[in-house]
Design a protein around this motif. Structure first.
Motif, mmCIF file in Angstrom:
data_model
loop_
_atom_site.group_PDB
_atom_site.id
_atom_site.type_symbol
_atom_site.label_atom_id
_atom_site.label_comp_id
_atom_site.label_asym_id
_atom_site.label_seq_id
_atom_site.Cartn_x
_atom_site.Cartn_y
_atom_site.Cartn_z
ATOM 1 N N GLU A 64 11.086 70.969 -4.573
ATOM 2 C CA GLU A 64 11.988 72.115 -4.700
ATOM 3 C C GLU A 64 12.384 72.699 -3.353
ATOM 4 O O GLU A 64 13.062 73.729 -3.298
ATOM 5 C CB GLU A 64 11.320 73.205 -5.553
ATOM 6 C CG GLU A 64 11.047 72.761 -6.994
ATOM 7 C CD GLU A 64 10.395 73.869 -7.812
ATOM 8 O OE1 GLU A 64 10.080 74.917 -7.215
ATOM 9 O OE2 GLU A 64 10.222 73.672 -9.029
ATOM 10 N N ARG A 65 11.975 72.085 -2.223
ATOM 11 C CA ARG A 65 12.268 72.645 -0.906
ATOM 12 C C ARG A 65 13.174 71.728 -0.122
ATOM 13 O O ARG A 65 12.901 70.533 0.005
ATOM 14 C CB ARG A 65 10.974 72.883 -0.119
ATOM 15 C CG ARG A 65 10.033 73.882 -0.770
ATOM 16 C CD ARG A 65 8.756 74.022 0.042
ATOM 17 N NE ARG A 65 7.762 74.792 -0.720
ATOM 18 C CZ ARG A 65 6.464 74.613 -0.654
ATOM 19 N NH1 ARG A 65 5.958 73.695 0.155
ATOM 20 N NH2 ARG A 65 5.641 75.345 -1.381
ATOM 21 N N ASP A 66 14.231 72.318 0.436
ATOM 22 C CA ASP A 66 15.089 71.533 1.333
ATOM 23 C C ASP A 66 14.589 71.710 2.760
ATOM 24 O O ASP A 66 13.580 72.383 3.021
ATOM 25 C CB ASP A 66 16.553 71.947 1.185
ATOM 26 C CG ASP A 66 16.775 73.424 1.472
ATOM 27 O OD1 ASP A 66 15.910 74.059 2.148
ATOM 28 O OD2 ASP A 66 17.813 73.974 1.052
ATOM 29 N N LEU A 67 15.303 71.134 3.726
ATOM 30 C CA LEU A 67 14.855 71.161 5.117
ATOM 31 C C LEU A 67 14.744 72.577 5.659
ATOM 32 O O LEU A 67 13.811 72.891 6.408
ATOM 33 C CB LEU A 67 15.808 70.326 5.986
ATOM 34 C CG LEU A 67 15.878 68.826 5.662
ATOM 35 C CD1 LEU A 67 16.873 68.130 6.584
ATOM 36 C CD2 LEU A 67 14.508 68.187 5.795
ATOM 37 N N ALA A 68 15.697 73.446 5.289
ATOM 38 C CA ALA A 68 15.685 74.819 5.799
ATOM 39 C C ALA A 68 14.464 75.574 5.279
ATOM 40 O O ALA A 68 13.821 76.333 6.016
ATOM 41 C CB ALA A 68 16.970 75.543 5.391
ATOM 42 N N GLN A 69 14.148 75.375 4.003
ATOM 43 C CA GLN A 69 12.983 76.062 3.436
ATOM 44 C C GLN A 69 11.678 75.549 4.046
ATOM 45 O O GLN A 69 10.757 76.312 4.316
ATOM 46 C CB GLN A 69 12.976 75.877 1.911
ATOM 47 C CG GLN A 69 14.123 76.593 1.208
ATOM 48 C CD GLN A 69 14.239 76.208 -0.253
ATOM 49 O OE1 GLN A 69 14.115 75.030 -0.586
ATOM 50 N NE2 GLN A 69 14.482 77.206 -1.104
ATOM 51 N N ILE A 70 11.631 74.235 4.276
ATOM 52 C CA ILE A 70 10.446 73.664 4.923
ATOM 53 C C ILE A 70 10.308 74.225 6.329
ATOM 54 O O ILE A 70 9.206 74.599 6.769
ATOM 55 C CB ILE A 70 10.534 72.121 4.948
ATOM 56 C CG1 ILE A 70 10.452 71.561 3.527
ATOM 57 C CG2 ILE A 70 9.429 71.526 5.812
ATOM 58 C CD1 ILE A 70 10.679 70.073 3.439
ATOM 59 N N ALA A 71 11.421 74.307 7.077
ATOM 60 C CA ALA A 71 11.393 74.822 8.442
ATOM 61 C C ALA A 71 10.893 76.258 8.480
ATOM 62 O O ALA A 71 10.114 76.641 9.370
ATOM 63 C CB ALA A 71 12.779 74.725 9.063
ATOM 64 N N GLU A 72 11.299 77.064 7.517
ATOM 65 C CA GLU A 72 10.871 78.460 7.476
ATOM 66 C C GLU A 72 9.363 78.562 7.274
ATOM 67 O O GLU A 72 8.677 79.326 7.956
ATOM 68 C CB GLU A 72 11.614 79.191 6.351
ATOM 69 C CG GLU A 72 11.262 80.674 6.254
ATOM 70 C CD GLU A 72 12.017 81.374 5.125
ATOM 71 O OE1 GLU A 72 11.712 82.555 4.865
ATOM 72 O OE2 GLU A 72 12.902 80.726 4.515
#
Length: 567
Positions: A64-72
């Protein structure tokens, strides 16, 4: 921690997933690094060493996580800002090539495995994990501290008697002249190898990890056993060392059991089984291939990619050399332990190799003499038409020939690899190449001087003990060119005759065996000529995948923690 199998639906490139079967283990406990590494296990069992940043990225992967969410989330845990582009780069260029993350389409990435020199081939699991758990439950009490201390003390006392009082000359002689006995010895060695694997599995279980399957493969030309103890990477340093040393500890238990059998039977070849156990222990302590010694040093220092650091650590001892980053990132004590290990082991191994070299003529002569005897007996078996006798004769011949053939093949492969490695390393350094070539030529000339037939290719005789101190005396006679059997010693042994010659000559065969006297003593002639020569009652191994180096944040893999082959 990320759980990880790819979803059934096709993955988006901005939603990375763990590869099927991949598992994140966590921080490497007891690390010898200034900054502790993190570990992950691929679907093929290979352990991958990751930097903290790479591990955090893999740990935050979720369907459920894209790259931006993972980066955060990674930025919050890492303590520094990590952008979506940073995460995308690490995913594509680091984690997916390592096999930790699935490909962009959700498929499992192809996994490259190296082809090391002494790899275990054709591996097949034989004992399932459930049965291994039952075995380790039975043997678990052997790791109680009082039992361990008792075993070590008993082996120490027995070894003093065996190597410095009793000797092994007659055990070796009887085994070589009676291949049926040699088959028995080899059978016991195989049994000890299986017991060795039980030691690794039990040590792993005793520490709280779950050992995997036990299996068998082919090592050079020999069958070899292995045990999957990859889960021991979850343990602290003490637990990992217990797992590493468990196989060697069980070898010592096997030594005591064999010593007990010898005390009851006085069957000399059992002492040869004990010698082989000690040679196996020494072999496993060898830290330059992925045997027990490699893992002992690796876990003791907390440096799982030990191979990649040995050379730079040794070079760092030379004055004026710039320190490699693979050295500076280690703690000072870890560097010291690795350096001390190498400086101790190399001379010991050189001493053992030299002993084998100078006494090889007599070992080969005894083997050759025995081979002629077995061929003659096999011919008689063919003439007599006894099928069983023929089968036994063929097995006995194989027991004599296969070890020699296996050693020859192994040394050929090692020599070939070393030659190619030196050629590559010195391709642009002609002076270094010439120096190495000169050194190799000098070593070959010295070996040829010792091994050239010079009257010393005579078999072992009844009564020769070959204790450590006796074997070491051969170094004093190296200038003679025949350190294994000086002219004086040959005279003391009555010429050290071949048994084939005695059995072929009825007149000589009726003579008693020459009396063996201590070195430097005058031989005493036998007083009887009536005793006929009789048959003497007192006669007688998963190389792990090579580490895969990856640039940047990912470093060399420590290798799947399946036990190195024993045989």
């Amino acid at each position: 921690m990320g759980e990880g199998t790819p979803s059934a639906a096709p993955a988006r490139s901005d939603v990375p997933l763990l590869a099927a079967g991949a598992e994140l283990i966590g921080e490497y406990q007891g690390s010898g690094f200034k900054e502790p590494p993190y570990l992950a296990r691929r679907a093929d069992g290979q352990i991958i060493q990751l930097s903290r940043l790479l591990y955090l990225v893999a740990d935050e992967v979720d369907v459920e996580r894209d790259l931006a969410q993972i980066a955060e989330r990674v930025s919050e845990r890492f303590g520094r800002t990590v952008s979506a582009d940073n995460v995308g780069y690490l995913v594509e260029e680091k984690l997916r090539p390592l096999g930790v993350l699935a490909a962009a389409d959700g498929s499992s990435p192809p996994l490259d495995k190296s082809d090391p020199l002494l790899a275990l081939r054709f591996r097949t699991a034989v004992i399932p994990q459930g049965v291994v758990a039952a075995i380790t439950t039975v043997f678990g009490p052997l790791f109680l501290p009082l039992v361990v201390v008792t075993v070590l003390a008993a082996v120490a006392v027995f070894d003093v008697w065996l190597f410095f009082v009793q000797g092994l000359g007659q055990a070796t002689r009887q085994a070589l002249y009676d291949p049926a006995t040699l088959v028995l010895v080899l059978g016991l060695v195989v049994a000890s190898a299986a017991f060795h694997e039980c030691g690794h599995a039990t040590g792993c279980r005793y520490g709280g990890a779950d050992p995997g399957v036990m299996g068998v493969g082919l090592y050079i030309i020999w069958p070899a056993f292995y045990t999957n103890v990859t889960d021991s990477y979850r343990l602290g340093k003490a637990g990992r060392l217990r797992t590493d040393l468990g196989g060697i500890y069980f070898n010592l238990i096997f030594v005591l059991a064999t010593a007990g059998a010898y005390a009851l039977t006085r069957f000399e070849p059992l002492l040869l089984v004990i010698l082989v156990q000690h040679l196996e222990i020494l072999r496993h302590f060898f830290p330059f291939v992925r045997l027990d010694g490699y893992y002992i040093v690796s876990d003791l220092t907390g440096v799982p990619d030990l191979f990649a650091r040995m050379k730079p650590i040794l070079r760092s001892l030379l004055p004026g050399r710039e320190l490699d980053s693979r050295v500076t990132e280690l703690k000072t004590w870890a560097r010291a332990v690795v350096t001390l290990w190498v400086l101790l082991v190399v001379p010991l191994l050189a001493f053992n190799v030299a002993l084998i070299l100078i006494h090889l003529p007599r070992i080969l002569a005894t083997t050759y003499d025995s081979l002629l005897l077995q061929l003659d007996r096999l011919s008689q078996a063919f003439s007599g038409g006894g099928i069983l006798a023929v089968v036994v004769g063929v097995v006995q011949l194989l027991a004599l020939v296969l070890p020699v053939a296996g050693l020859a093949l192994m040394f050929w492969r090692i020599g070939k690899r070393l030659t190619l490695a030196v050629a590559r390393a010195t391709s642009e350094r002609p002076l270094a190449r010439r120096g190495l070539a000169a050194g190799a030529a000098a070593a070959a000339a010295a070996a040829l001087f010792v091994l050239w037939p010079n009257g010393d290719y005579r078999p072992l005789q009844e009564g020769e003990r070959y204790t450590v101190q006796e074997a070491a005396r051969g170094f004093r006679h190296l200038p003679s060119g025949r350190p294994a059997l000086t002219a004086e010693r040959e005279q003391e042994l009555g010429g050290a005759p071949f048994r084939t010659g005695l059995e072929a000559d009825p007149e000589r065969g009726d003579q008693p065996t020459p009396t063996v006297t201590p070195t430097g003593a005058t031989p005493t002639p036998s007083l009887t000529e009536t005793e006929t020569k009789t048959h003497m009652e007192s006669e007688e191994t998963e190389t792990l995948p090579e580490a895969t180096e990856t640039p940047g944040e990912a470093t060399e893999t420590p290798g799947e923690a399946t036990e190195a082959p024993t045989f």
